[in-house]
Design an enzyme around this catalytic site. Structure first.
Site, mmCIF file in Angstrom:
data_model
loop_
_atom_site.group_PDB
_atom_site.id
_atom_site.type_symbol
_atom_site.label_atom_id
_atom_site.label_comp_id
_atom_site.label_asym_id
_atom_site.label_seq_id
_atom_site.Cartn_x
_atom_site.Cartn_y
_atom_site.Cartn_z
ATOM 1 N N ARG A 193 0.857 -1.181 0.000
ATOM 2 C CA ARG A 193 0.000 0.000 0.000
ATOM 3 C C ARG A 193 0.893 1.232 0.000
ATOM 4 N NH1 ARG A 193 -2.025 -3.673 3.766
ATOM 5 N NH2 ARG A 193 -4.117 -4.471 3.291
ATOM 6 N N LYS A 219 -2.056 -2.523 7.917
ATOM 7 C CA LYS A 219 -3.227 -1.970 8.571
ATOM 8 C C LYS A 219 -3.362 -2.505 9.992
ATOM 9 C CE LYS A 219 -6.250 -1.002 4.608
ATOM 10 N NZ LYS A 219 -7.568 -1.310 3.993
ATOM 11 N N HIS A 297 -2.278 2.436 -6.253
ATOM 12 C CA HIS A 297 -3.194 1.309 -6.062
ATOM 13 C C HIS A 297 -3.325 0.489 -7.344
ATOM 14 C CE1 HIS A 297 -5.889 -0.565 -3.225
ATOM 15 N NE2 HIS A 297 -6.803 -0.706 -4.161
ATOM 16 N N ARG A 300 -0.623 -1.915 -7.390
ATOM 17 C CA ARG A 300 -0.938 -3.029 -6.498
ATOM 18 C C ARG A 300 -1.797 -4.061 -7.219
ATOM 19 N NH1 ARG A 300 -0.951 -4.228 -0.972
ATOM 20 N NH2 ARG A 300 -2.966 -4.736 -0.020
ATOM 21 N N HIS A 323 -3.375 -9.287 2.641
ATOM 22 C CA HIS A 323 -4.816 -9.499 2.743
ATOM 23 C C HIS A 323 -5.104 -10.646 3.702
ATOM 24 C CE1 HIS A 323 -5.466 -7.645 -1.517
ATOM 25 N NE2 HIS A 323 -5.407 -6.725 -0.571
ATOM 26 N N TYR A 332 -8.760 -7.661 -6.630
ATOM 27 C CA TYR A 332 -7.602 -7.005 -7.238
ATOM 28 C C TYR A 332 -7.224 -7.613 -8.585
ATOM 29 C CZ TYR A 332 -6.425 -4.286 -3.074
ATOM 30 O OH TYR A 332 -6.436 -3.388 -2.049
#
Length: 394
Positions: A193, A219, A297, A300, A323, A332
């Site tokens: 990210r 995250k 992104h 990614r 993830h 994705y």
């Protein structure tokens, strides 16, 4: 008998201030990432402006929430300066649903703190479904376009100063090609990210002769460790030895700058906007046939799509991207032309449909309109190339 707690009739502005203070505490404790905390603050501030900051929070109804959501969706996205960019004016369903989640979290906190008698979100209209899962426009770059972007990122933004030219004739202090190519390579090869890349420190990299590893803080404070390929590790070492010491020397008294991996030409830590800006400059230098807008992104998405096209298990790709669920990784993955037909032809039970001794002419016919090679992934342009084959990574 215990009396029920008394309602605290706060204004919307006061409640937002108190709630966002608790969000900052969660961010400091590592419960929320800084990017998530900023997203909550942006959404709650905008919601407060939509319903009226001077209004008592307990007076906000489900209809008021619905009205705010409609007006939010119809308004331009303030994150983008270009009014012609996708999402401005008007916001996507996914963006509105993210805004709704921020508001729901705000009211859940308000109910626990007795700022409202009941959560108005239970009377608001249900969230709309996002119907853009099958994207008409490709998000991920092809392998050839990714390679072109890698090469373009290695080109200096400004030409080298002419012999005998003064300092004002060029900005040689902004020759950041070593940094820019490292940023683009990390985004393409490892798919972090943009916030993870911006907050990376030199100490997060374990650099050994045999292997270089990056401990990525994701995250919610979660971490994952990924290994760099040899060419990528070499690009990192070149940046750390040749460019970063000169940048860090410009702010010797800034502890954050001394820790940060990526620095601006003024010696400050690179933020997410700076990463997006350098990527946009690299895209402008790409050959015209490959050039199209690309965000961090989108790179990614490129990492996920190209790795799956090369045959890597989705679980491995999910672990690389950080993830928790492979269902998230599936979002994705851009559709590769012909991959569905190729998967059907390579099904392990397909061979059992052919009668032993039958000739090719007696084999089951293909579907109407399908050419023999139409679904072969190996024939799809760019799908079998490796993004590590760019000349400067060899």
């Amino acid at each position: 008998m215990v009396a029920p707690p008394r309602l605290n009739r706060l204004t919307v502005a006061a409640a937002a201030d108190r709630y966002l203070a608790s969000v900052q505490v969660e961010s400091v404790r590592g419960v929320l990432s800084p990017a998530t905390a900023r997203s909550y603050e942006r959404d709650v501030r905008e919601f407060a402006a939509l319903v009226g900051e001077a209004r008592v929070l307990d007076d906000v109804t489900g209809e008021d929430v619905d009205d705010a959501l409609v007006r939010y969706q119809a308004s331009p996205d303030g994150r983008y300066r270009d009014p012609g960019r996708k999402g401005a004016p008007g916001r996507s369903v996914a963006t509105v649903n993210r805004f709704r989640q921020s508001v729901s979290r705000f009211f859940a906190h308000a109910a626990r703190q007795c700022w409202v008698q009941a959560d108005p979100m239970q009377w608001a209209a249900p969230p709309a479904r996002s119907r853009d899962r099958l994207r008409v426009e490709r998000t991920a770059l092809s392998a050839s376009a990714a390679g072109a972007l890698l090469q373009a990122s290695a080109v200096p933004d400004r030409p080298a100063p002419a012999p005998g030219a003064g300092a004002r004739s060029s900005r040689s202090d902004q020759a950041l090609a070593l940094r820019d190519r490292l940023v683009v390579a990390l985004l393409l090869v490892l798919g972090p990210r943009v916030s993870e890349l911006a907050r990376a420190d030199v100490a997060d990299f374990t650099r050994e002769p045999e292997e270089t590893r990056w401990r990525i803080v994701g995250k919610g404070g979660s971490t994952r460790t990924v290994a760099l390929s040899a060419p990528l590790a070499a690009a990192l070492e070149e940046y750390l030895h040749e460019l970063r010491p000169r940048l860090a020397a410009r702010r010797p008294d800034d502890p954050d700058a001394q820790r940060a991996l990526l620095l601006t030409w003024r010696g400050r830590r690179v933020d997410t906007q700076a990463v997006r800006a350098l990527l946009a400059r690299a895209v402008e230098r790409m050959p015209a046939p490959y050039r199209r807008p690309a965000t961090p992104h989108a790179l990614r998405h490129t990492t996920a799509t190209l790795l799956v096209a090369e045959g890597w298990d989705v679980k491995v790709v999910a672990e690389l991207l950080g993830h928790r669920s492979i269902a998230t990784t599936g979002v994705y993955l851009d559709r590769i032309e012909g991959e569905l037909a190729a998967a059907i032809r390579s099904h392990p039970l397909s061979a059992g449909l052919v009668v032993p001794g039958a000739t090719a002419a007696e084999a089951p016919p293909q579907e109407a309109g399908a050419s023999p090679d139409a679904g072969d992934i190996s024939d799809v342009p760019d799908s079998s190339s490796s993004i590590a084959d760019a000349p400067w990574l060899r």
